[in-house]
Design a protein around this motif. Structure first.
Motif, mmCIF file in Angstrom:
data_model
loop_
_atom_site.group_PDB
_atom_site.id
_atom_site.type_symbol
_atom_site.label_atom_id
_atom_site.label_comp_id
_atom_site.label_asym_id
_atom_site.label_seq_id
_atom_site.Cartn_x
_atom_site.Cartn_y
_atom_site.Cartn_z
ATOM 1 N N ALA A 144 20.158 41.982 48.633
ATOM 2 C CA ALA A 144 21.422 42.719 48.636
ATOM 3 C C ALA A 144 22.282 42.290 47.451
ATOM 4 N N TRP A 145 22.231 40.996 47.127
ATOM 5 C CA TRP A 145 22.997 40.481 45.984
ATOM 6 C C TRP A 145 22.565 41.170 44.697
ATOM 7 N N ARG A 146 21.255 41.366 44.525
ATOM 8 C CA ARG A 146 20.758 42.032 43.326
ATOM 9 C C ARG A 146 21.268 43.466 43.244
ATOM 10 N N TYR A 147 21.256 44.169 44.357
ATOM 11 C CA TYR A 147 21.729 45.550 44.365
ATOM 12 C C TYR A 147 23.242 45.629 44.152
ATOM 13 N N ALA A 148 23.964 44.607 44.622
ATOM 14 C CA ALA A 148 25.430 44.648 44.589
ATOM 15 C C ALA A 148 26.017 44.187 43.261
ATOM 16 N N LEU A 149 25.244 43.459 42.453
ATOM 17 C CA LEU A 149 25.786 42.851 41.241
ATOM 18 C C LEU A 149 26.484 43.837 40.299
ATOM 19 N N PRO A 150 25.919 45.015 40.009
ATOM 20 C CA PRO A 150 26.638 45.948 39.121
ATOM 21 C C PRO A 150 28.022 46.319 39.650
ATOM 22 N N GLY A 151 28.124 46.539 40.954
ATOM 23 C CA GLY A 151 29.426 46.857 41.537
ATOM 24 C C GLY A 151 30.373 45.675 41.497
ATOM 25 N N ILE A 152 29.850 44.475 41.724
ATOM 26 C CA ILE A 152 30.673 43.267 41.666
ATOM 27 C C ILE A 152 31.196 43.068 40.248
ATOM 28 N N SER A 153 30.382 43.389 39.256
ATOM 29 C CA SER A 153 30.815 43.290 37.860
ATOM 30 C C SER A 153 32.026 44.168 37.593
ATOM 31 N N ASN A 154 31.992 45.396 38.084
ATOM 32 C CA ASN A 154 33.133 46.302 37.907
ATOM 33 C C ASN A 154 34.372 45.779 38.642
ATOM 34 N N LEU A 155 34.175 45.257 39.847
ATOM 35 C CA LEU A 155 35.305 44.723 40.612
ATOM 36 C C LEU A 155 35.899 43.494 39.927
ATOM 37 N N TRP A 156 35.059 42.684 39.295
ATOM 38 C CA TRP A 156 35.538 41.503 38.572
ATOM 39 C C TRP A 156 36.452 41.905 37.419
ATOM 40 N N GLN A 157 36.080 42.932 36.690
ATOM 41 C CA GLN A 157 36.913 43.380 35.581
ATOM 42 C C GLN A 157 38.263 43.877 36.083
ATOM 43 N N THR A 158 38.253 44.568 37.206
ATOM 44 C CA THR A 158 39.520 44.997 37.804
ATOM 45 C C THR A 158 40.329 43.798 38.269
ATOM 46 N N LEU A 159 39.655 42.826 38.842
ATOM 47 C CA LEU A 159 40.332 41.609 39.314
ATOM 48 C C LEU A 159 41.008 40.877 38.159
ATOM 49 N N LEU A 160 40.322 40.773 37.026
ATOM 50 C CA LEU A 160 40.914 40.105 35.866
ATOM 51 C C LEU A 160 42.251 40.729 35.495
ATOM 52 N N LYS A 161 42.303 42.041 35.510
ATOM 53 C CA LYS A 161 43.547 42.726 35.137
ATOM 54 C C LYS A 161 44.593 42.636 36.251
ATOM 55 N N ASP A 162 44.138 42.605 37.506
ATOM 56 C CA ASP A 162 45.080 42.499 38.627
ATOM 57 C C ASP A 162 45.772 41.147 38.689
ATOM 58 N N THR A 163 45.209 40.132 38.031
ATOM 59 C CA THR A 163 45.873 38.826 38.027
ATOM 60 C C THR A 163 47.252 38.903 37.383
ATOM 61 N N SER A 164 47.483 39.916 36.565
ATOM 62 C CA SER A 164 48.799 40.065 35.936
ATOM 63 C C SER A 164 49.896 40.267 36.985
ATOM 64 N N LEU A 165 49.520 40.768 38.175
ATOM 65 C CA LEU A 165 50.516 40.991 39.229
ATOM 66 C C LEU A 165 51.102 39.683 39.739
ATOM 67 N N VAL A 166 50.340 38.591 39.600
ATOM 68 C CA VAL A 166 50.771 37.301 40.136
ATOM 69 C C VAL A 166 51.989 36.774 39.383
ATOM 70 N N SER A 167 52.265 37.314 38.212
ATOM 71 C CA SER A 167 53.430 36.856 37.439
ATOM 72 C C SER A 167 54.724 37.043 38.216
ATOM 73 N N VAL A 168 54.762 38.023 39.138
ATOM 74 C CA VAL A 168 55.981 38.271 39.907
ATOM 75 C C VAL A 168 56.287 37.104 40.848
ATOM 76 N N LEU A 169 55.283 36.282 41.139
ATOM 77 C CA LEU A 169 55.479 35.124 42.011
ATOM 78 C C LEU A 169 55.981 33.904 41.243
ATOM 79 N N GLY A 170 56.032 34.026 39.924
ATOM 80 C CA GLY A 170 56.485 32.909 39.110
ATOM 81 C C GLY A 170 55.361 32.035 38.592
ATOM 82 N N LEU A 171 54.114 32.371 38.921
ATOM 83 C CA LEU A 171 52.984 31.610 38.413
ATOM 84 C C LEU A 171 52.844 31.876 36.921
ATOM 85 N N GLU A 172 52.724 30.832 36.133
ATOM 86 C CA GLU A 172 52.765 30.987 34.676
ATOM 87 C C GLU A 172 51.383 31.298 34.115
ATOM 88 N N GLU A 173 50.909 32.501 34.409
ATOM 89 C CA GLU A 173 49.674 32.992 33.810
ATOM 90 C C GLU A 173 50.025 33.761 32.539
#
Length: 225
Positions: A144-173
């Protein structure tokens, strides 16, 4: 070259925090995704129903709102239940919220991966007397991991950009560091473009990394009869 007015080091520190948030959220989110997928595929309705409801709720609510609920509302709820003051650090709140979001989307990715594993292999393993936990760990999950990896890759790229939302909490990213530098120097263009380039580099480097993981996960597949 962009003039960063001596704030280049600060942006790099923010980039390190961004990667920390993203990596922790990925680890916890994958675990939640696997658990959610297993729950959705459960033959027991009392497990399958709540898991489906929770993931649908998370996927239907903006990520920014989930972040606010986790960081600002959850401590109040816990304080009332426990009878003592409860606080959440910006890092913990950001990672928790992003992990929940990632896990909700990843659960569908893993559900498809689990469903793609040939049922004959699972039935054969059980026929040989393998316990269900070992079947899951040795046969079901790796494929299942092998089949899921392409989708996880796309979700990771979205996650990287979503980290920008954490700035509203005062975290210094990255975004928080870029905002501070832009306010101090009155040069927002320089620092927002620099932040955008850092995110772009992270995303571009992620592609080859996940391609390597996909090749590694699929080793021997092409030679299989």
């Amino acid at each position: 070259m962009l003039d960063l007015y001596g704030f280049g080091g600060q942006l790099l520190q923010g980039a390190a925090v961004t990667l920390e948030v993203a990596a922790l959220s990925l680890a916890f989110g994958v675990a939640l995704g696997i658990a959610g997928a297993a729950a959705k595929l459960s033959p027991r309705a009392w497990i399958r129903g709540p898991a489906t409801l929770l993931t649908n709720l998370v996927r239907g609510v903006p990520e920014f709102l989930i972040l606010l609920i986790v960081y600002f509302s959850l401590p109040d709820v816990l304080s009332g239940l426990l009878g003592t003051d409860v606080s959440i650090s910006p890092l913990a709140g950001g990672v928790f919220a992003l992990s929940i979001v990632f896990g909700a989307y990843a659960s569908e990715t893993f559900r498809g991966g689990f469903a793609a594993v040939p049922k004959g292999q699972l039935e054969a393993a059980r026929a040989f007397g393998m316990p269900r936990t070992r079947v899951f760990a040795r046969i079901h999950l790796p494929q299942a991991w092998r089949y899921a990896l392409p989708g996880i890759s796309n979700l990771w790229q979205t996650l990287l950009k979503d980290t920008s939302l954490v700035s509203v909490l005062g975290l210094e990213e990255i975004m928080r560091k870029a905002d501070i530098a832009a306010q101090v120097t009155k040069r927002p263009f320089n620092f927002y473009v620099a932040a955008a380039l850092i995110y772009l580099v992270f995303v571009l480097l992620s592609g080859p990394a996940f391609a390597w993981l996909e090749r590694r996960a699929g080793r021997g597949l092409a030679r299989a009869p």
